[in-house]
Every structure is written in C-alpha cells, then in structure tokens.
Design an enzyme around this catalytic site. Structure first.
Site, PDB file in Angstrom:
ATOM      1  N   GLY A   2       0.273  -1.325  -0.280  1.00  0.00           N
ATOM      2  CA  GLY A   2      -0.282  -0.272  -0.007  1.00  0.00           C
ATOM      3  C   GLY A   2       0.999   1.469   0.772  1.00  0.00           C
ATOM      4  O   GLY A   2       0.695   2.112  -0.484  1.00  0.00           O
ATOM      5  N   GLU A  53       3.906   4.311   6.597  1.00  0.00           N
ATOM      6  CA  GLU A  53       2.648   2.982   6.008  1.00  0.00           C
ATOM      7  C   GLU A  53       1.332   3.664   5.238  1.00  0.00           C
ATOM      8  O   GLU A  53       1.086   4.969   5.000  1.00  0.00           O
ATOM      9  CB  GLU A  53       2.167   2.973   7.538  1.00  0.00           C
ATOM     10  CG  GLU A  53       0.543   2.275   7.403  1.00  0.00           C
ATOM     11  CD  GLU A  53       0.608   0.803   7.420  1.00  0.00           C
ATOM     12  OE1 GLU A  53       0.464   0.644   6.757  1.00  0.00           O
ATOM     13  OE2 GLU A  53      -0.269  -0.177   8.373  1.00  0.00           O
ATOM     14  N   ASP A  81      -5.605   1.630  11.090  1.00  0.00           N
ATOM     15  CA  ASP A  81      -6.630   1.811  10.784  1.00  0.00           C
ATOM     16  C   ASP A  81      -6.771   1.126  12.825  1.00  0.00           C
ATOM     17  O   ASP A  81      -7.274   2.298  13.210  1.00  0.00           O
ATOM     18  CB  ASP A  81      -7.287   1.024  10.161  1.00  0.00           C
ATOM     19  CG  ASP A  81      -8.756  -0.030  10.519  1.00  0.00           C
ATOM     20  OD1 ASP A  81      -9.930   1.291  10.440  1.00  0.00           O
ATOM     21  OD2 ASP A  81      -9.028  -0.107   8.940  1.00  0.00           O
ATOM     22  N   THR A 109      -1.859  -3.869  12.822  1.00  0.00           N
ATOM     23  CA  THR A 109      -0.218  -4.051  11.750  1.00  0.00           C
ATOM     24  C   THR A 109       1.027  -3.753  11.866  1.00  0.00           C
ATOM     25  O   THR A 109       1.694  -4.263  12.323  1.00  0.00           O
ATOM     26  CB  THR A 109      -0.853  -3.543  10.386  1.00  0.00           C
ATOM     27  OG1 THR A 109      -2.527  -3.534   9.745  1.00  0.00           O
ATOM     28  CG2 THR A 109       0.353  -4.006   9.101  1.00  0.00           C
ATOM     29  N   ASP A 165      -5.503  -0.438  -2.228  1.00  0.00           N
ATOM     30  CA  ASP A 165      -6.518  -1.314  -3.121  1.00  0.00           C
ATOM     31  C   ASP A 165      -7.278  -1.675  -2.273  1.00  0.00           C
ATOM     32  O   ASP A 165      -7.739  -1.756  -1.507  1.00  0.00           O
ATOM     33  CB  ASP A 165      -5.669  -2.228  -3.339  1.00  0.00           C
ATOM     34  CG  ASP A 165      -5.470  -3.562  -2.062  1.00  0.00           C
ATOM     35  OD1 ASP A 165      -5.349  -3.482  -0.891  1.00  0.00           O
ATOM     36  OD2 ASP A 165      -5.802  -4.671  -1.922  1.00  0.00           O
ATOM     37  N   ARG A 172      -5.257   0.725  -7.086  1.00  0.00           N
ATOM     38  CA  ARG A 172      -3.993   1.201  -6.746  1.00  0.00           C
ATOM     39  C   ARG A 172      -2.997   2.157  -7.439  1.00  0.00           C
ATOM     40  O   ARG A 172      -2.563   3.019  -7.001  1.00  0.00           O
ATOM     41  CB  ARG A 172      -2.976  -0.201  -6.357  1.00  0.00           C
ATOM     42  CG  ARG A 172      -2.790  -1.242  -5.300  1.00  0.00           C
ATOM     43  CD  ARG A 172      -1.794  -1.629  -5.380  1.00  0.00           C
ATOM     44  NE  ARG A 172      -2.320  -2.955  -4.573  1.00  0.00           N
ATOM     45  CZ  ARG A 172      -2.115  -2.930  -2.595  1.00  0.00           C
ATOM     46  NH1 ARG A 172      -1.683  -2.249  -2.191  1.00  0.00           N
ATOM     47  NH2 ARG A 172      -2.653  -4.411  -2.730  1.00  0.00           N
TER      48      ARG A 172
HETATM   49  P1  5GP Z   1      -5.029  -2.298  10.946  1.00  0.00           P
HETATM   50  O1  5GP Z   1      -3.869  -2.932  11.372  1.00  0.00           O
HETATM   51  O2  5GP Z   1      -4.469  -0.724  11.204  1.00  0.00           O
HETATM   52  O3  5GP Z   1      -6.256  -2.085  11.424  1.00  0.00           O
HETATM   53  O4  5GP Z   1      -5.138  -2.041   9.035  1.00  0.00           O
HETATM   54  C1  5GP Z   1      -3.984  -1.550   8.417  1.00  0.00           C
HETATM   55  C2  5GP Z   1      -3.775  -1.658   7.088  1.00  0.00           C
HETATM   56  O5  5GP Z   1      -5.778  -2.427   6.873  1.00  0.00           O
HETATM   57  C3  5GP Z   1      -3.425  -0.746   5.492  1.00  0.00           C
HETATM   58  O6  5GP Z   1      -2.149  -0.872   5.866  1.00  0.00           O
HETATM   59  C4  5GP Z   1      -4.342  -1.280   4.345  1.00  0.00           C
HETATM   60  O7  5GP Z   1      -3.367  -2.300   3.713  1.00  0.00           O
HETATM   61  C5  5GP Z   1      -5.512  -1.966   5.032  1.00  0.00           C
HETATM   62  N1  5GP Z   1      -6.544  -1.419   6.007  1.00  0.00           N
HETATM   63  C6  5GP Z   1      -6.965  -0.174   6.428  1.00  0.00           C
HETATM   64  N2  5GP Z   1      -7.939   0.547   5.695  1.00  0.00           N
HETATM   65  C7  5GP Z   1      -8.132   0.492   4.938  1.00  0.00           C
HETATM   66  C8  5GP Z   1      -8.880   1.709   3.913  1.00  0.00           C
HETATM   67  O8  5GP Z   1      -9.404   1.830   4.272  1.00  0.00           O
HETATM   68  N3  5GP Z   1      -8.990   1.192   2.789  1.00  0.00           N
HETATM   69  C9  5GP Z   1      -7.057   0.480   1.976  1.00  0.00           C
HETATM   70  N4  5GP Z   1      -7.095   0.603   1.194  1.00  0.00           N
HETATM   71  N5  5GP Z   1      -6.778  -0.252   3.450  1.00  0.00           N
HETATM   72  C10 5GP Z   1      -6.874  -0.433   4.411  1.00  0.00           C
END
Ligand code: 5GP
Length: 181
Positions: free
Chosen positions: A51, A106, A110, A114, A166, A172
């Site tokens: 991403g 990053e 969210d 991660t 994506d 992307r």
């Molecule tokens: P976390 O571990 O913070 O919940 O998620 C982070 C990862 O989830 C990001 O690196 C991304 O790959 C994916 N992600 C979270 N929200 C979105 C979004 O709104 N759109 C996309 N395309 N990916 C997201």
C-alpha cells in the site's frame, strides 16, 4: 462529485477525499518535516508494501538529506474491506537496522494492529530511533501502542482506495484517494 475515470472500471465514485494537488502539497510538507527531524545520523525509510509504494516513492523525493530505502511486506487484509486482525510477514528487510534512524512508512492506520506487530519486531533490531509515518490515519487506533509521528491526513472511517491503496488488488494506480462507500 461524480468523476468518470476509465481506471475505475465503471465503478461510480461519489467522493474524492484527497485530489492529486492536495496530496502533492502535503507530501512536500511531510518531506520537509522529516528532513528537519533528522539533522544527523543514518536514515532508513522502510516502506510497508504494497500500500505505501506510491506514497513512499513520492515522499523520499521530498526528503533532502541522505537516506536508504528498503521494504517490509506484511499481509493483513486479504480481499475483505474490514480488518481481519491477523498479520503475516512475507518479506523481512535485508538492510541492517541497528544504529539507524528507522522511519516506517505506512499507507493507512486503521486499528493499529499491523503497526503494533511490526514496531515490536523492528524495535528488537536495536535501531537508533523508530518512528511511524502514515499517509492516512483513521484515528480509531484503539489498539495502537505507538504514536504516529508524521501523518499526511486524518481519514474518515470509510474504505478508501487509490494512491497505492487497493480493493482486492484493484485501484492502486488511481492517482487520487476516493471512498468506495
Ligand atoms: P490496521 O492493522 O491498522 O487495522 O490496518 C492497516 C492496514 O489495513 C493498512 O495497511 C491497509 O492495508 C489496510 N486498510 C485499512 N483501512 C483501509 C482502507 O480504508 N482502504 C484500504 N485500501 N486499505 C485499508
């Protein structure tokens, strides 16, 4: 606003959250901030694939000091539009991390799961410093244990694509950021 874009494969896009000009202006500001934040020492910019690939390539060209680039690959989402909460490491950086300033780049924060996983792993390699730069921050971060030092934009709690992000590996290459909702 409805934008007809052949890259979107017929999908209707109602709202462009961040257009190309706004992204470019903010990335230039971030580059200047990062340059100021690291007056000395070795800097390794570590992009979290896939991403961050477009953001990272624009960002490093706005950082006016010596640096190195490497990547880390973690898989956390699959084809779903909600977080699965699992993180799988697919590629580990080969560059030495010890004694360097590490800036983990990053695309979007969210839940922070991660980053929690990756930061713990990278901290164990004894870097001189370890910070996060995220293009987008959904500000939920219920579980994120580390501060995001450099943020591009606060992002509404919607599923966004474009500028590297994506949906099931599509979109992307769209040069702006749109909400799919
Ligand atoms: P976390 O571990 O913070 O919940 O998620 C982070 C990862 O989830 C990001 O690196 C991304 O790959 C994916 N992600 C979270 N929200 C979105 C979004 O709104 N759109 C996309 N395309 N990916 C997201």
């Amino acid at each position: 606003m409805v934008k007809a874009d052949p890259r979107l494969d017929g999908r209707a896009v109602n709202r462009i959250l961040f257009d190309e000009a706004r992204i470019a202006a903010r990335v230039a500001e971030l580059g200047a901030e990062i340059t100021r934040a690291y007056p000395e020492g070795e800097l390794l910019v570590l992009g979290l694939l896939k991403g961050s690939f477009i953001f990272l390539s624009d960002l490093v060209r706005q950082i006016t000091r010596p640096l190195q680039v490497d990547f880390i690959v973690a898989s956390s989402y699959g084809d779903a539009t909600t977080s699965s909460g699992t993180v799988r490491l697919v590629y580990d950086p080969e560059t030495k991390l010890e004694g360097k300033h590490i800036l983990l780049v990053e695309d979007i924060v969210d839940t922070g799961r991660t980053l929690n996983r990756l930061m713990a792993l990278l901290a164990a390699r004894n870097p001189r410093s370890l910070e996060i730069c995220a293009l987008l921050d959904k500000k939920l971060k219920n579980e994120l244990k580390y501060p995001v030092k450099f943020t591009g934009f606060d992002c509404p709690n919607e599923f966004v694509v474009g500028y590297g992000l994506d949906h099931a590996e599509n979109f992307r290459h769209i040069p702006y950021i749109v909400s799919l909702q």
